[in-house]
Enzyme design. Structure first.
Site, mmCIF file in Angstrom:
data_model
loop_
_atom_site.group_PDB
_atom_site.id
_atom_site.type_symbol
_atom_site.label_atom_id
_atom_site.label_comp_id
_atom_site.label_asym_id
_atom_site.label_seq_id
_atom_site.Cartn_x
_atom_site.Cartn_y
_atom_site.Cartn_z
ATOM 1 N N ARG A 175 -36.674 -15.392 16.483
ATOM 2 C CA ARG A 175 -37.400 -16.330 17.306
ATOM 3 C C ARG A 175 -36.513 -16.869 18.243
ATOM 4 N NH1 ARG A 175 -41.147 -19.913 13.129
ATOM 5 N NH2 ARG A 175 -38.956 -20.880 12.365
ATOM 6 N N ASP A 255 -43.547 -30.913 9.995
ATOM 7 C CA ASP A 255 -42.524 -30.005 9.855
ATOM 8 C C ASP A 255 -42.893 -28.740 10.635
ATOM 9 O OD1 ASP A 255 -44.341 -30.065 7.339
ATOM 10 O OD2 ASP A 255 -42.946 -27.895 7.251
HETATM 11 P P1 AMP Z 1 -44.338 -23.481 6.556
HETATM 12 O O1 AMP Z 1 -45.755 -23.643 5.893
HETATM 13 O O2 AMP Z 1 -44.247 -21.838 6.627
HETATM 14 O O3 AMP Z 1 -44.088 -24.124 7.434
HETATM 15 O O4 AMP Z 1 -43.269 -23.614 5.383
HETATM 16 C C1 AMP Z 1 -43.037 -24.775 4.580
HETATM 17 C C2 AMP Z 1 -41.924 -24.823 3.825
HETATM 18 O O5 AMP Z 1 -41.479 -23.901 3.202
HETATM 19 C C3 AMP Z 1 -40.496 -24.681 4.879
HETATM 20 O O6 AMP Z 1 -39.769 -25.169 4.451
HETATM 21 C C4 AMP Z 1 -40.434 -23.167 5.003
HETATM 22 O O7 AMP Z 1 -38.918 -22.763 4.967
HETATM 23 C C5 AMP Z 1 -40.875 -22.854 3.258
HETATM 24 N N1 AMP Z 1 -41.006 -21.814 2.963
HETATM 25 C C6 AMP Z 1 -42.227 -20.932 3.260
HETATM 26 N N2 AMP Z 1 -42.041 -19.853 2.906
HETATM 27 C C7 AMP Z 1 -40.856 -19.577 2.249
HETATM 28 C C8 AMP Z 1 -40.192 -18.382 1.207
HETATM 29 N N3 AMP Z 1 -41.196 -17.293 1.199
HETATM 30 N N4 AMP Z 1 -39.163 -18.793 1.087
HETATM 31 C C9 AMP Z 1 -38.505 -19.926 1.040
HETATM 32 N N5 AMP Z 1 -38.999 -20.951 1.572
HETATM 33 C C10 AMP Z 1 -40.108 -20.851 2.139
HETATM 34 MG MG MG Z 2 -42.924 -24.413 8.978
#
Ligand code: AMP
Ligand code: MG
Length: 492
Positions: A175, A255
């Protein structure tokens, strides 16, 4: 045009104190290969687009080696998820390589899915091919539409598997954005009661991305207040564009809100097809907090959350509230201007609000295909209602459409609108091509079978969504019946 090891990496975010991030290596991906790439983004960062097929570059973008000059790190942040304070989150699977100086300013490169970090919590640090292709295509589609967004350079894939609902192959998406700092980055320090870091972050963001608030003739007495106001303004503009084009983000947690007003963190997003203002594109969002019609209000809620975090720097609740006040009028004015352009109207008239509201009610009642409606509206001929058939056929209640069309024609006549000129102007704002769910699905299924040609083809169309692509007219058609049963998995 340079190779990746010759990019002039800089590290402004990395220069923040150690509390802001963790330095770490990406986790290598087994036998990586290139799935897709955007030559436009490569050129944007000064990278030779052809170089992306070279093994050494693929290795670097898969996280198997660190390119010369990069200094990988994961950033810490917190956030409100679904309206609830979630505490510390952070880059759980994204690793920042650094920034690259370009003609468009410094752009940071981030590898999403490059392995676990101290912020991974229970996650595996990986992203699956499916969600990586969706993020890649949507980033570039949004850029093509002219909507503020992070960009996507490429996706690298591997046969390595991770467990989601079923085992799926993993991928890394590269990205690109000036910064990945989020509202939640500020909330992190506010809720940790660490005013020094809060100020360091605000000063960093102002100095690097909003320097006009502090320097020159527009310098503001209270730059933190001005920052909140400008971020709120940009967020309102971004969300007005989402509403006009029918984009649904799906996970508007704080976030996932960019401090630069960019669309970031593409997850279970969707584009409006059969119009339903209450549509929820994220199946885990049972309350419909992030339903299409709630996005403007949620955007404002998120700005308030940012305002809360910036309050200690701004100094008073009154000034914070004043700074936030820009959101609503900006959103209303921007969306109104966008709808006027979509309708091909060059002037404002008192009856326009009712004309637009009644149109949306009509689209809702008929579940009219949203992109097709707007694109075909551009073909309307003022003096020839008998030629309306392709447009009219999008409605079940045709007399109701006829009534609305009569009012629209009268309005066009009132400003002496001319058919050819109006069509030209409308075609520049009503995209012919959007990333329909089923189009992404076809491209993903082919890619899962090692045929990446459809992703490349879709990209070439979505990069120029307002143009006619005669060879790909089928991408603009109504979705096939099987698309109705398509459920987008939220796991990524
Ligand atoms: P998101 O809903 O994708 O914005 O993710 C929310 C949080 O979960 C963020 O801190 C991401 O880095 C973490 N996260 C989502 N999927 C994963 C994954 N497979 N491994 C580690 N962290 C994750
Ligand atoms: Mg996120």
């Amino acid at each position: 045009m340079k190779s990746i090891d010759a990019l002039p990496f800089t590290h402004s975010f990395g220069a923040l104190p150690a509390a802001f991030h963790t330095r770490l290596m990406p986790t290598p991906l087994a036998a990586p290969y290139l799935v897709c790439s955007s030559p436009a983004v490569a050129r944007l960062i000064g990278l030779d687009p052809d170089a992306l097929t070279r093994p050494a570059v693929i290795e670097a973008l898969a996280g198997n080696r660190v390119p010369h000059g990069a200094a990988p790190l994961a950033a810490v942040y917190s956030g409100h998820q679904f309206g609830v304070w979630a505490g510390q989150l952070g880059d759980g699977r994204a690793i920042l390589l650094g920034g690259v100086a370009t003609a468009a300013g410094t752009l940071e490169l981030q590898l999403k899915g490059a392995g676990p970090t101290p912020y991974s919590r229970m996650g595996d640090g990986r992203a699956v091919l499916r969600s990586s292709i969706r993020e890649f295509l949507c980033s570039e589609a949004m850029a093509g539409l002219g909507i503020p967004t992070s960009r996507a350079l490429c996706v690298t894939g591997s046969k390595q598997l991770v467990m989601r609902e079923a085992p799926e192959s993993v991928a890394v998406a590269t990205r690109v954005a000036p910064s990945f700092v989020r509202f939640g980055s500020f909330e992190h320090w506010y809720y940790q009661d660490r005013p020094t870091e809060l100020k360091q972050l605000a000063d960093y963001v102002i100095d690097h991305f909003y320097s006009e608030l502090r320097l020159g003739e527009h310098a503001q007495e209270n730059p933190y207040r001005a920052l909140l106001s400008e971020v709120s303004r940009r967020t309102a503009v971004m969300i007005a564009h989402w509403q006009a084009v029918g984009f649904m983000h799906g996970v508007m947690n704080t976030d996932n809100m960019s401090i630069l007003g960019l669309t970031i963190d593409y997850g279970p997003f969707g584009f409006m097809e059969a119009f339903d203002a209450g549509h929820i594109c994220n199946h885990t969002d049972q309350q419909g907090r992030y339903a299409f019609h709630r996005q403007p209000e949620i955007g404002q809620w998120n700005c308030y959350a940012l305002g809360q975090a910036l309050l200690p720097l701004i100094g008073s609740e009154e000034e914070t509230t004043d700074a936030l006040a820009i959101y609503q009028p900006t959103f209303i004015q921007t969306l109104d201007a966008l709808f006027h352009a979509k309708l091909g109207l060059l002037t404002q008239a008192p009856q326009d609000k009712a004309l637009i509201d009644d149109l949306l009610a009509l689209l809702q009642a008929n579940h009219t295909d949203y992109p097709l409606f707007w694109r075909r509206l551009g073909d309307l001929l003022i003096d020839q209602p008998q030629a309306d058939a392709p447009l009219r056929d999008l409605f079940l209640d045709r007399p109701a459409f006829d009534q609305w069309a009569q009012r629209y024609r009268a309005r066009l006549q009132s400003e002496h609108s001319r058919d050819p000129a109006r069509k030209q102007q409308m075609d520049r704002v009503n995209p012919k091509y959007v990333l329909r769910n089923y189009l992404a699905q076809i491209a993903i299924e082919k890619a899962q079978n090692d045929d990446f040609s459809e992703v490349a083809r879709l990209l070439s169309v979505l990069e120029k969504p307002y143009d006619e692509h005669p060879n790909h007219a089928a991408y603009a058609a109504l979705p096939p019946d099987w698309a109705n049963d398509l459920e987008v998995s939220c796991s990524s």
